[in-house]
Design a protein around this motif. Sequence first.
Motif, PDB file in Angstrom:
ATOM      1  N   ASP A 111       0.891  -1.429  -0.127  1.00 36.34           N
ATOM      2  CA  ASP A 111       0.020   0.027   0.059  1.00 36.34           C
ATOM      3  C   ASP A 111       0.812   1.262  -0.078  1.00 36.34           C
ATOM      4  N   SER A 112       1.816   1.329  -0.641  1.00 35.45           N
ATOM      5  CA  SER A 112       2.602   2.437  -0.803  1.00 35.45           C
ATOM      6  C   SER A 112       2.894   2.856  -2.315  1.00 35.45           C
ATOM      7  N   PRO A 113       2.044   3.980  -2.844  1.00 37.74           N
ATOM      8  CA  PRO A 113       2.293   4.490  -4.083  1.00 37.74           C
ATOM      9  C   PRO A 113       3.900   4.685  -4.428  1.00 37.74           C
ATOM     10  N   ARG A 114       4.564   5.355  -3.684  1.00 33.12           N
ATOM     11  CA  ARG A 114       5.877   5.353  -3.933  1.00 33.12           C
ATOM     12  C   ARG A 114       6.956   3.851  -4.112  1.00 33.12           C
ATOM     13  N   LEU A 115       6.381   3.087  -3.407  1.00 34.59           N
ATOM     14  CA  LEU A 115       7.173   1.929  -3.490  1.00 34.59           C
ATOM     15  C   LEU A 115       6.576   1.301  -4.741  1.00 34.59           C
TER      16      LEU A 115
ATOM     17  N   PHE B  82       8.451   2.777  -7.650  1.00 29.49           N
ATOM     18  CA  PHE B  82       9.995   2.588  -7.776  1.00 29.49           C
ATOM     19  C   PHE B  82       9.978   1.131  -8.505  1.00 29.49           C
TER      20      PHE B  82
END
Lengths: 223, 223
Positions: free
Chosen positions: A146-150, A153
């Motif tokens: 649940d991490s947009p940045r991850l 990446f």
Amino acid sequence: MNRQGVEGRGRALGETVGDEIRRLLVEGELVPGQRLSESALGERLGVSRNTLREAFRGLAHEGLVTHRPNRGVFVTTPSLASLVDIYRLRRFIECQALREAVPGHPAGQRMRTAIEQARDGRERQDWQAVGSSNMAFHAAIVSLADSPRLDAFFRQVSAELRLAFGMLSDQEWLHGPYVERNLHVLEAFEGGDPAQAATLLEQYLSQSERTLLAAYARDNPAD
Amino acid sequence: MNRQGVEGRGRALGETVGDEIRRLLVEGELVPGQRLSESALGERLGVSRNTLREAFRGLAHEGLVTHRPNRGVFVTTPSLASLVDIYRLRRFIECQALREAVPGHPAGQRMRTAIEQARDGRERQDWQAVGSSNMAFHAAIVSLADSPRLDAFFRQVSAELRLAFGMLSDQEWLHGPYVERNLHVLEAFEGGDPAQAATLLEQYLSQSERTLLAAYARDNPAD
DNA sequence: TTGGTGTGATTGTTCAACAATAGAGATGTT
DNA sequence: AACATCTCTATTGTTGAACAATCACACCAA
């Protein structure tokens, strides 16, 4: 007079050019090591050098393309070291995402569809499609965190890995065996045993890495 | 006629401009929400619009700057959601890096020096320096995973977080308390108990997140 | 072979121009 | 006063041409 080769989208800017090049990249139209001449590619895409240069910046930032000052930009040739790094990363990220995921996370559905699409591709012997679906499966795993940045990446790292797959022969051997293993991982996960799923995935990735490195060494004896 | 405001480096290109803007950003010369006019900033840095635009692309890719088509680029205003995401990521990455680290990894030395520098800064009441050293400490933790790509990713996320710290008051409260806690983490790690170190770090990060979010909510009541 | 040296092609960067767009202010209507 | 609509203007988006800086390579001398 503008926007010829790239059909005129109203909303976006010459950023479309970046997407276009990305497409040429994963489709294998542009191969690793190839030099991308500003004037030639600019003409081909129907954009000016300045616009193209802007696009290059983004691609270089993603590692798809390498910029050598005063010499030009080249399609990145994945090195052995970068492949090792990418797999280390994948184990690091994917396994933990799986291990810490909340049960019943909606990404499970995306994993399932990805597997189905991979099966379709396999039946049609369309190994590029299998590769794409495969990556979609793993992207779904990452999205468990649940991490947009991850997610962003991982998308980037995937594209780089994709480049490496593209330069190898024997696509069937690289992608084929993993369709069923994806299913095993999913089953363990949905069966409520994330730890087991993570273990399976770890073995899976290690094997995939070995296969890839072997193919790489075979096709690039120089390295 | 070229390279005036930015002193003429022989080797590099207008990419120096990116570094320059980055510097202005972390030093707080450019504040979140501010619009970066191409002509104004270009004149200030002594580069043309085209060159500046190239630099913007890179910065936008790092999330430091936000590009709104046809409206310009703005210094990114970190949202509450992005802060939550960043801390989720930090727990995800840092804790596992610590947990899986090989004992005696050279990064331990970097962690120690970072703590010492943070102490120096604290004595001088230089909270920006404390913040920098703090980030260096955490970057060292991430480097335990031995992945260049992960390092680069974390550097990027750090810069974004830095932006958020910059827009808040009460720097002492944000950075001061963590110097000693860094030391506890390091001691647990070097004492041969990575699991304990990871647990400490997890609590540490959660507390830091709460503090930051509280400060954010206080300074940005609108949000 | 080794080591200059020129030469041509390509990149790095600037500039001036124009099209396209968003936003602000002005206008007009109710 | 409230509201919709319409210019108008400043800024971005993109181009093409120009020139300087740099690299790669062929050529030539020792």
